[in-house]
Design a protein around this motif. Structure first.
Motif, PDB file in Angstrom:
ATOM      1  N   ALA A   1       0.821  -1.209   0.000  1.00  0.00           N
ATOM      2  CA  ALA A   1       0.000   0.000   0.000  1.00  0.00           C
ATOM      3  C   ALA A   1       0.857   1.261   0.000  1.00  0.00           C
ATOM      4  CB  ALA A   1      -0.940  -0.003   1.204  1.00  0.00           C
ATOM      5  N   ARG A   2       2.009   1.214   0.683  1.00  0.00           N
ATOM      6  CA  ARG A   2       2.909   2.367   0.645  1.00  0.00           C
ATOM      7  C   ARG A   2       3.472   2.557  -0.765  1.00  0.00           C
ATOM      8  NH1 ARG A   2       4.607   0.576   5.884  1.00  0.00           N
ATOM      9  NH2 ARG A   2       6.489  -0.402   5.035  1.00  0.00           N
ATOM     10  N   GLY A   3       3.725   1.439  -1.451  1.00  0.00           N
ATOM     11  CA  GLY A   3       4.153   1.539  -2.835  1.00  0.00           C
ATOM     12  C   GLY A   3       3.061   2.151  -3.707  1.00  0.00           C
ATOM     13  N   ILE A   4       1.819   1.734  -3.484  1.00  0.00           N
ATOM     14  CA  ILE A   4       0.692   2.305  -4.220  1.00  0.00           C
ATOM     15  C   ILE A   4       0.598   3.800  -3.945  1.00  0.00           C
ATOM     16  CG2 ILE A   4      -1.829   2.328  -4.381  1.00  0.00           C
ATOM     17  CD1 ILE A   4      -1.749  -0.705  -3.864  1.00  0.00           C
ATOM     18  N   TRP A   5       0.795   4.190  -2.687  1.00  0.00           N
ATOM     19  CA  TRP A   5       0.768   5.620  -2.335  1.00  0.00           C
ATOM     20  C   TRP A   5       1.788   6.379  -3.175  1.00  0.00           C
ATOM     21  CZ3 TRP A   5       3.246   9.949  -1.036  1.00  0.00           C
ATOM     22  CH2 TRP A   5       2.556  10.958  -0.368  1.00  0.00           C
ATOM     23  N   ALA A   6       3.001   5.843  -3.251  1.00  0.00           N
ATOM     24  CA  ALA A   6       4.071   6.507  -4.000  1.00  0.00           C
ATOM     25  C   ALA A   6       3.718   6.632  -5.473  1.00  0.00           C
ATOM     26  CB  ALA A   6       5.376   5.732  -3.836  1.00  0.00           C
ATOM     27  N   GLY A   7       3.188   5.563  -6.060  1.00  0.00           N
ATOM     28  CA  GLY A   7       2.855   5.597  -7.480  1.00  0.00           C
ATOM     29  C   GLY A   7       1.729   6.546  -7.802  1.00  0.00           C
ATOM     30  N   VAL A   8       0.668   6.532  -6.991  1.00  0.00           N
ATOM     31  CA  VAL A   8      -0.477   7.417  -7.230  1.00  0.00           C
ATOM     32  C   VAL A   8      -0.068   8.872  -7.035  1.00  0.00           C
ATOM     33  CG1 VAL A   8      -2.768   8.078  -6.398  1.00  0.00           C
ATOM     34  CG2 VAL A   8      -2.186   5.657  -6.648  1.00  0.00           C
ATOM     35  N   PHE A   9       0.677   9.152  -5.970  1.00  0.00           N
ATOM     36  CA  PHE A   9       1.117  10.528  -5.736  1.00  0.00           C
ATOM     37  C   PHE A   9       1.966  11.044  -6.892  1.00  0.00           C
ATOM     38  CE2 PHE A   9       4.276  13.569  -4.170  1.00  0.00           C
ATOM     39  CZ  PHE A   9       3.442  14.541  -3.618  1.00  0.00           C
ATOM     40  N   THR A  10       2.804  10.181  -7.453  1.00  0.00           N
ATOM     41  CA  THR A  10       3.678  10.578  -8.555  1.00  0.00           C
ATOM     42  C   THR A  10       2.891  11.069  -9.760  1.00  0.00           C
ATOM     43  OG1 THR A  10       5.403   9.039  -7.856  1.00  0.00           O
ATOM     44  CG2 THR A  10       5.456   9.755 -10.149  1.00  0.00           C
ATOM     45  N   THR A  11       1.707  10.505  -9.992  1.00  0.00           N
ATOM     46  CA  THR A  11       0.921  10.906 -11.169  1.00  0.00           C
ATOM     47  C   THR A  11       0.430  12.347 -11.068  1.00  0.00           C
ATOM     48  OG1 THR A  11      -1.183  10.078 -10.262  1.00  0.00           O
ATOM     49  CG2 THR A  11       0.173   8.534 -11.512  1.00  0.00           C
ATOM     50  N   PHE A  12       0.510  12.937  -9.887  1.00  0.00           N
ATOM     51  CA  PHE A  12       0.109  14.339  -9.719  1.00  0.00           C
ATOM     52  C   PHE A  12       1.296  15.285  -9.825  1.00  0.00           C
ATOM     53  CE2 PHE A  12      -3.535  12.166  -8.119  1.00  0.00           C
ATOM     54  CZ  PHE A  12      -4.604  13.035  -8.269  1.00  0.00           C
ATOM     55  N   THR A  13       2.441  14.778 -10.231  1.00  0.00           N
ATOM     56  CA  THR A  13       3.612  15.623 -10.448  1.00  0.00           C
ATOM     57  C   THR A  13       3.802  15.871 -11.937  1.00  0.00           C
ATOM     58  OG1 THR A  13       5.220  13.819 -10.677  1.00  0.00           O
ATOM     59  CG2 THR A  13       4.679  14.536  -8.433  1.00  0.00           C
ATOM     60  N   PRO A  14       4.472  16.949 -12.318  1.00  0.00           N
ATOM     61  CA  PRO A  14       4.659  17.259 -13.743  1.00  0.00           C
ATOM     62  C   PRO A  14       5.837  16.545 -14.392  1.00  0.00           C
ATOM     63  CG  PRO A  14       5.556  19.039 -12.408  1.00  0.00           C
ATOM     64  CD  PRO A  14       4.952  18.050 -11.451  1.00  0.00           C
ATOM     65  N   PHE A  15       6.402  15.551 -13.724  1.00  0.00           N
ATOM     66  CA  PHE A  15       7.571  14.849 -14.265  1.00  0.00           C
ATOM     67  C   PHE A  15       7.131  13.674 -15.143  1.00  0.00           C
ATOM     68  CE2 PHE A  15       8.725  16.493 -10.010  1.00  0.00           C
ATOM     69  CZ  PHE A  15       9.644  17.453 -10.401  1.00  0.00           C
ATOM     70  N   TYR A  16       6.424  13.995 -16.224  1.00  0.00           N
ATOM     71  CA  TYR A  16       5.763  12.963 -17.015  1.00  0.00           C
ATOM     72  C   TYR A  16       6.705  11.913 -17.582  1.00  0.00           C
ATOM     73  CZ  TYR A  16       1.309  15.416 -16.858  1.00  0.00           C
ATOM     74  OH  TYR A  16       0.144  15.983 -16.437  1.00  0.00           O
TER      75      TYR A  16
END
Length: 218
Positions: free
Chosen positions: A47-62
């Motif tokens: 779940a912590r890994g999922i947190w990291a992945g989902v949060f990353t999608t809200f960054t502009p580092f496409y």
């Protein structure tokens, strides 16, 4: 490599599959969900890994979402594969609302609005920034004059607001996904353990019965 394909797809095919995967986005979602649940790790780490992945999608580092998710997952001691797979939360169906919310929040926090920055279209700012990158690269080898205006506008009106504005909605969405994931993954793992135990018990009983039959025959 975990995600490497044996058959190399043409660029056009790869682009089409990104925009609309074979079987549709619903099938792709269920595939990712299935793979995440079967990861050999604790529910909390996954779940912590999922947190990291989902949060990353809200960054502009496409172009480097995998790298950002990897670094955040390492920092949180989350499951790396779960983080990489969770970046698929960002896809052509979600990037528009994610980008809109992040930019809107960022401009609000920075004290301006999207409407005030409408002298050039959103897409036009990407084009201008790309043009500056190309021109400035060529300027290293030619007599062209470097021009940073388009990049400066892009940073001030797109990248920075997106970076700042994505933190709050990204953290909220990632946290919701975390608390939803833990009980679901734990329930799945417990159910899978029971199924595996049941199969082993059946195999053991069959082996014991066979051994008893051989012993009686002797």
């Amino acid at each position: 490599m975990v995600f490497r394909r044996r058959d190399r797809r043409p660029m056009l095919r790869a682009t089409a599959d990104f925009l609309y995967p074979k079987g549709g986005w619903t099938r792709a979602f269920h595939y990712i969900k299935h793979r995440v649940r079967r990861l050999p790790d604790t529910p909390e780490r996954i779940a912590r890994g999922i947190w990291a992945g989902v949060f990353t999608t809200f960054t502009p580092f496409y172009t480097v979402h995998f790298l950002v998710a990897f670094l955040i997952a390492r920092l949180l001691r989350g499951n790396i594969l779960a983080a990489l797979m969770a970046t698929f939360f960002g896809n052509p169906l979600t990037y528009v609302p994610i980008g809109f919310v992040s930019l809107k929040t960022g401009h609000f926090l920075l004290g301006d609005t999207i409407e005030e920055q409408a002298a050039r279209s959103f897409g036009g700012k990407f084009v201008d920034a790309g043009g500056d990158l190309k021109n400035n690269f060529l300027a290293l080898f030619t007599d062209r004059e470097p021009d940073w205006h388009g990049l400066s506008v892009f940073y001030d009106e797109v990248f920075l607001p997106y970076l700042v504005g994505g933190i709050i909605p990204g953290a909220i969405t990632a946290t919701v996904c975390y608390f939803l994931s833990v009980p679901l993954i734990r329930a799945y793992q417990n159910r899978r353990k029971k199924i595996i135990k049941k199969k082993f018990d059946a195999i053991r009983k069959k082996a014991e019965a066979k051994a008893d039959g051989v012993a009686k025959a002797d």
